[in-house]
Motif scaffolding. Structure first.
Motif, PDB file in Angstrom:
ATOM      1  N   TYR A  55       0.812  -1.233   0.000  1.00 26.16           N
ATOM      2  CA  TYR A  55       0.000   0.000   0.000  1.00 26.16           C
ATOM      3  C   TYR A  55       0.841   1.276   0.000  1.00 26.16           C
ATOM      4  CZ  TYR A  55      -0.171  -0.964   5.143  1.00 26.16           C
ATOM      5  OH  TYR A  55       0.100  -1.288   6.443  1.00 26.16           O
ATOM      6  N   GLN A  58      -4.681  -7.712  12.258  1.00 26.98           N
ATOM      7  CA  GLN A  58      -4.168  -6.651  13.127  1.00 26.98           C
ATOM      8  C   GLN A  58      -5.219  -6.289  14.173  1.00 26.98           C
ATOM      9  OE1 GLN A  58      -2.177  -3.428  11.142  1.00 26.98           O
ATOM     10  NE2 GLN A  58      -0.961  -4.819   9.886  1.00 26.98           N
ATOM     11  N   GLU A  81      -4.182   3.276  14.779  1.00 24.68           N
ATOM     12  CA  GLU A  81      -3.933   1.851  14.699  1.00 24.68           C
ATOM     13  C   GLU A  81      -2.460   1.734  14.359  1.00 24.68           C
ATOM     14  OE1 GLU A  81      -3.472  -0.486  11.589  1.00 24.68           O
ATOM     15  OE2 GLU A  81      -2.348   1.348  11.205  1.00 24.68           O
ATOM     16  N   TRP A  82      -1.841   0.588  14.705  1.00 27.07           N
ATOM     17  CA  TRP A  82      -0.484   0.348  14.229  1.00 27.07           C
ATOM     18  C   TRP A  82      -0.452  -1.082  13.707  1.00 27.07           C
ATOM     19  CZ3 TRP A  82       3.428   1.383  11.677  1.00 27.07           C
ATOM     20  CH2 TRP A  82       4.719   0.917  11.921  1.00 27.07           C
ATOM     21  N   VAL A  83      -0.170  -2.064  14.514  1.00 20.58           N
ATOM     22  CA  VAL A  83      -0.163  -3.429  13.978  1.00 20.58           C
ATOM     23  C   VAL A  83      -0.977  -4.349  14.890  1.00 20.58           C
ATOM     24  CG1 VAL A  83       1.254  -5.309  13.090  1.00 20.58           C
ATOM     25  CG2 VAL A  83       2.134  -2.974  13.000  1.00 20.58           C
ATOM     26  N   HIS A  96      -9.766  -3.431   9.176  1.00 17.12           N
ATOM     27  CA  HIS A  96      -9.158  -2.723   8.041  1.00 17.12           C
ATOM     28  C   HIS A  96      -7.924  -3.428   7.501  1.00 17.12           C
ATOM     29  CE1 HIS A  96      -7.022  -1.685  11.620  1.00 17.12           C
ATOM     30  NE2 HIS A  96      -6.082  -1.053  10.943  1.00 17.12           N
ATOM     31  N   GLU A  97      -7.275  -4.265   8.354  1.00 12.49           N
ATOM     32  CA  GLU A  97      -6.074  -4.980   7.900  1.00 12.49           C
ATOM     33  C   GLU A  97      -6.111  -6.417   8.414  1.00 12.49           C
ATOM     34  OE1 GLU A  97      -2.250  -2.915   7.542  1.00 12.49           O
ATOM     35  OE2 GLU A  97      -3.137  -1.230   8.591  1.00 12.49           O
TER      36      GLU A  97
HETATM   37 CA    CA Z   1      -1.770  -1.307  10.513  1.00  8.51          CA
END
Ligand code: CA
Length: 365
Positions: free
Chosen positions: A99, A156, A214-216, A239-240
């Motif tokens: 992305y 995630q 958000e991160w991971v 979303h992920e």
């Molecule tokens: Ca993420």
């Protein structure tokens, strides 16, 4: 005829050919040295592991004939200039996430992570058996590169918030760090998506420059100390659901590579892809326990009302975005078809099994 007899006869003069009987000349194969830039700081947990594993595997499996050296973000070029450096031949290889290249080829973001899309296992199945590799190769050919999936984060977390999220209305005016297609969905839900590189997230959350991020997942989020600046840790990361990491190789360098070294690069990526996902699963398990037990983090599930609302918005946003770009549309349609079948099977397999495993029976001691 056995080789020994053949050589005996040949040297006896029956078949006189010096080419056959001569001891093979030792020809030193040329050593190829490649540099790999990454969008990750060097040796970054999880995300950076794929690059390190890949370089080690290729260098060792090729007996040093193809040596790859890893450079962290900023060592040769800044993180997000990695693709340019590979495309223009400054270096031969790169490691990041698809992305990041959506500004160059919009379809790239669809193979990275699609809101309410495929899980890691399904994504790999799509690459290997669902036509995904060929589509990804077309996307990357536009970037002047060859593509390999080279790691996956697995599902995630939904992110860190300082207020409870009860309905879709709560996204109105919310300033959230969230990249890619997930950000487009948050925007359509009335929020303001902010794109920040990893290192800039903790201070932005702490100062209130963003309301949420958000991160991971637990492993990386714990390392960043995000629990210090936000009260609630929401799940799941709609979303992920299975973010792909990419290994991209300059197309000319790739095409010049001998067939056996190409196979080694392919196999190295298959190995790295699997190892990275395993690392995330193992470390997330342990890190979640630390966040909850040591740091008292409040872990909350997004209410169905929010998930259902975001799911609807995602469908609209994805269809709308792909209507403007033919390649994105082709990739999206392929993923949609695969997703439909995957839902049919996962309902009977993973989904039901995981629910069964969570039933309150006593198991072991
Ligand atoms: Ca993420």
């Amino acid at each position: 005829m056995k080789r020994r007899d053949f050589i005996a006869r040949a040297s006896g003069g029956v078949v006189a050919s010096s080419a056959i009987v001569a001891a093979p000349a030792v020809i030193e194969k040329p050593k190829i040295q490649w540099r790999m830039v990454t969008t990750w700081p060097k040796n970054f947990p999880g995300l950076g592991s794929g690059a390190s594993l890949l370089a080690k595997f290729i260098s060792e499996a090729s007996g040093g004939r193809l040596q790859v050296k890893v450079y962290g973000a900023g060592e040769i070029v800044p993180a997000l200039e990695s693709m340019d450096a590979v495309a223009n031949g400054t270096v031969e290889m790169g490691h990041g996430a698809p992305y990041y290249w959506k500004g160059k080829v919009p379809a790239a973001q669809y193979i990275a992570a699609m809101p309410f899309g495929l899980t890691a296992q399904e994504q790999n199945a799509w690459f290997q058996y669902g036509g995904g590799q060929a589509l990804a190769d077309r996307i990357y050919a536009e970037l002047g590169c060859k593509f390999f999936p080279s790691g996956n984060t697995g599902v995630q977390m939904g992110g860190w918030f300082n207020k409870r999220m009860n309905s879709l209305e709560d996204y109105k005016g919310l300033k959230m760090r969230i990249p890619g297609l997930g950000g487009e969905v948050v925007k359509a839900a009335g929020g303001t998506p902010v794109l920040l590189a990893g290192g800039d997230i903790p201070p932005a959350l702490q100062s209130g420059a963003i309301d949420a991020t958000e991160w991971v997942g637990p492993y990386n989020d714990l390392a960043f100390g995000l629990y210090k600046s936000a009260k609630y840790y929401y799940y799941p990361g709609w979303h992920e659901p299975g973010t792909v990491l990419d290994n991209f190789v300059n197309l000319k360098a790739w095409e010049k590579l001998p067939a056996n070294l190409k196979e080694i690069v392919k196999a190295a990526n298959t190995a790295a892809n699997s190892m990275v996902l395993s690392e995330f699963v193992a470390r997330n398990n342990a890190s979640l326990a630390t966040l909850v037990n040591k740091h008292g983090v409040k872990v909350l599930r997004f209410p169905d009302e929010i998930l259902n609302g975001l799911g609807t918005v995602s469908g609209e946003v994805l269809s709308d975005l792909t209507s403007r770009d033919a390649l994105s549309k082709e990739v999206f349609q392929s993923l949609l078809k695969f997703r439909k079948n995957a839902i049919g099977w996962s309902r009977l397999s993973e989904q039901t099994y995981l629910a069964a495993r969570s039933l309150p029976f006593k198991y072991g001691t």
